[in-house]
Design an enzyme around this catalytic site. Structure first.
Site, mmCIF file in Angstrom:
data_model
loop_
_atom_site.group_PDB
_atom_site.id
_atom_site.type_symbol
_atom_site.label_atom_id
_atom_site.label_comp_id
_atom_site.label_asym_id
_atom_site.label_seq_id
_atom_site.Cartn_x
_atom_site.Cartn_y
_atom_site.Cartn_z
ATOM 1 N N ASP A 84 -16.153 -11.210 -1.751
ATOM 2 C CA ASP A 84 -15.492 -10.229 -2.612
ATOM 3 C C ASP A 84 -14.048 -10.022 -2.142
ATOM 4 O O ASP A 84 -13.682 -10.383 -1.030
ATOM 5 C CB ASP A 84 -16.233 -8.893 -2.587
ATOM 6 C CG ASP A 84 -17.657 -9.024 -3.112
ATOM 7 O OD1 ASP A 84 -17.880 -9.881 -3.973
ATOM 8 O OD2 ASP A 84 -18.530 -8.269 -2.637
ATOM 9 N N ARG A 138 -15.197 6.536 -2.606
ATOM 10 C CA ARG A 138 -15.623 5.859 -1.372
ATOM 11 C C ARG A 138 -14.628 6.051 -0.223
ATOM 12 O O ARG A 138 -14.010 5.121 0.241
ATOM 13 C CB ARG A 138 -15.861 4.367 -1.609
ATOM 14 C CG ARG A 138 -16.935 4.082 -2.624
ATOM 15 C CD ARG A 138 -17.280 2.605 -2.672
ATOM 16 N NE ARG A 138 -18.360 2.342 -3.623
ATOM 17 C CZ ARG A 138 -18.945 1.156 -3.790
ATOM 18 N NH1 ARG A 138 -18.541 0.120 -3.077
ATOM 19 N NH2 ARG A 138 -19.917 1.019 -4.672
ATOM 20 N N ASP A 168 -15.060 -2.763 4.270
ATOM 21 C CA ASP A 168 -16.522 -2.741 4.203
ATOM 22 C C ASP A 168 -17.103 -2.939 5.596
ATOM 23 O O ASP A 168 -16.703 -3.861 6.323
ATOM 24 C CB ASP A 168 -17.048 -3.858 3.298
ATOM 25 C CG ASP A 168 -16.885 -3.540 1.818
ATOM 26 O OD1 ASP A 168 -16.264 -2.517 1.498
ATOM 27 O OD2 ASP A 168 -17.372 -4.329 0.991
ATOM 28 N N ASP A 180 -11.723 -5.729 -4.790
ATOM 29 C CA ASP A 180 -12.998 -5.061 -4.551
ATOM 30 C C ASP A 180 -12.769 -3.763 -3.785
ATOM 31 O O ASP A 180 -12.502 -2.733 -4.377
ATOM 32 C CB ASP A 180 -13.964 -5.982 -3.812
ATOM 33 C CG ASP A 180 -15.358 -5.384 -3.733
ATOM 34 O OD1 ASP A 180 -15.821 -4.814 -4.739
ATOM 35 O OD2 ASP A 180 -15.989 -5.456 -2.667
#
Length: 392
Positions: free
Chosen positions: A189, A269, A217, A213
């Site tokens: 991603d 997020r 992460d 994206d």
């Protein structure tokens, strides 16, 4: 007799002046130290006040806090100092002098710096080997417009002082792996930085934005991560902690998110948490669209002394919880000494204990009063470091 009294009085007066001068000097030093303490967080105090930081770069490894702990495994007599002089990229046969050669080919303790300002367009994701430090201080380094960074089954890594943006998804293909061997890599991603089964990672003073994206992460069993002093902006999905709802190994994930600046123009997020635990502390939130902090699958969160400034229009609520009938209200979301402006609100878990980070001695740090958060996060993102002055 009178002359003796005059002499005594003179020296008594002089002694008092000396004592007052010493006390005033000590007070001034203490006052200046206090000013620096309030304007500069504990990580930056550790190295930014050192005028010789350029020749003592490894000092940075002793400055980390939170779950990453001190990064002293990245330094020592066997440390290799590697300088990037070539911005080009060959994902299979990287040339000496390129970033990929230093980050993927050289094994052991490697401290990577850059000869000059660079714009690096990676042809494939950069897989970083264990015990590697990427140090962009003193120059402007952009990694952008294509593939970006991945930490895959590696440990003891520092990523500092890099601007990472406009990252794009990558189709499956082959690339140089983190141990100097060519490997097959599946679809990737468009994240700025992705951690996959990684541990003891410190991500500090980077500027990340506008990726297809997310920006960061932490997935597939990654843990012992500190994310500090970064500037996250202009992004829909900012930070994901935990791979997916079904990946129960992320229950062991522990992440510290500290001294970061979120916004402007961030949607959601910041972070979104699955399964594991996050200590989110002394960050500045400059608005959001959907939410700031969210989660699913019984995550634990201690939000402490953050400043949440709600958007002028739209959702004022900081938190979001994914509806899941099997979990009920099992989330542990706790707010401790946070501050809320412009109508912001935080829905906390009712009852129960507030989960503590339980830091060990090398991870522990003092949480600063929320009224100083604006000052402590003012230098978030890449720093301006000139040859004639300290990093500011």
């Amino acid at each position: 007799m009178i002359s003796g009294n005059i002499t005594f009085s003179y020296w008594h007066f002089a002694l008092n002046i000396i004592i007052i001068g010493i006390l005033f000097s000590n007070f001034s030093v203490a006052k200046q130290s206090k000013i620096h303490e309030l304007k500069m967080n504990v990580i930056d105090q550790c190295w930014r006040l050192n005028p010789k930081w350029r020749i003592q770069r490894p000092q940075l490894a002793t400055c980390s806090i939170g779950y990453a702990g001190k990064m002293i495994n990245n330094i020592g007599e066997d440390l290799v100092h590697y300088k990037v002089i070539d911005p080009s990229d060959d994902p299979i046969n990287p040339k000496p002098g390129t970033l990929r050669y230093g980050a993927s080919v050289i094994q052991g303790k490697v401290w990577i710096t850059f000869q000059r300002d660079m714009h690096i367009k990676l042809e494939r994701p950069l897989l970083i080997s264990s015990f590697t430090t990427i140090d962009g201080r003193g120059v402007n380094v952009d990694i952008a417009k294509n593939a970006c960074l991945m930490v895959f089954k590696a440990t003891n890594i520092i990523i500092h002082g890099i601007r990472i943006h406009d990252c794009k998804p990558q189709t499956p293909g082959v690339t140089m792996g983190p141990e100097g061997k060519v490997i097959s890599l599946g679809h990737v991603d468009g994240d700025a930085i992705r951690l996959v089964t990684a541990s003891k990672i410190w991500i500090d003073h980077n500027t990340l934005y506008n990726c297809q994206d997310g920006l960061l992460d932490v997935t597939r069993g990654s843990t012992d991560v500190t994310i500090s002093n970064n500037w996250f902006r202009n992004q829909d999905k900012v930070m994901l902690l935990g791979h997916d709802d079904g990946y129960v190994r992320d229950q062991n994930m522990k992440v510290t998110v500290v001294y970061n600046h979120f916004g402007p123009n961030c949607n959601q997020r910041m972070p979104r948490i699955r399964h594991g635990y996050a200590h989110v502390v002394n960050n500045l939130y400059l608005g959001w669209l959907q939410y700031a902090i969210g989660g699913s699958m019984r995550p634990s969160l201690k939000s402490e002394a953050n400043l949440f400034i709600a958007p002028t229009r739209g959702n004022k609520e900081v938190t979001w919880r994914k509806n899941n009938n099997t979990n009920g209200d099992a989330w542990e979301f706790h707010s401790v000494k946070d501050a809320f402006e412009n109508g912001a609100s935080f829905t906390v878990t009712k009852g129960g204990r507030v989960p503590k980070p339980n830091y060990n001695e090398e991870q522990r740090f003092k949480v600063v009063d929320v009224k100083y958060v604006r000052s402590l996060t003012r230098s978030s993102g890449i720093l301006r470091c000139t040859k004639t002055s300290l990093c500011g």
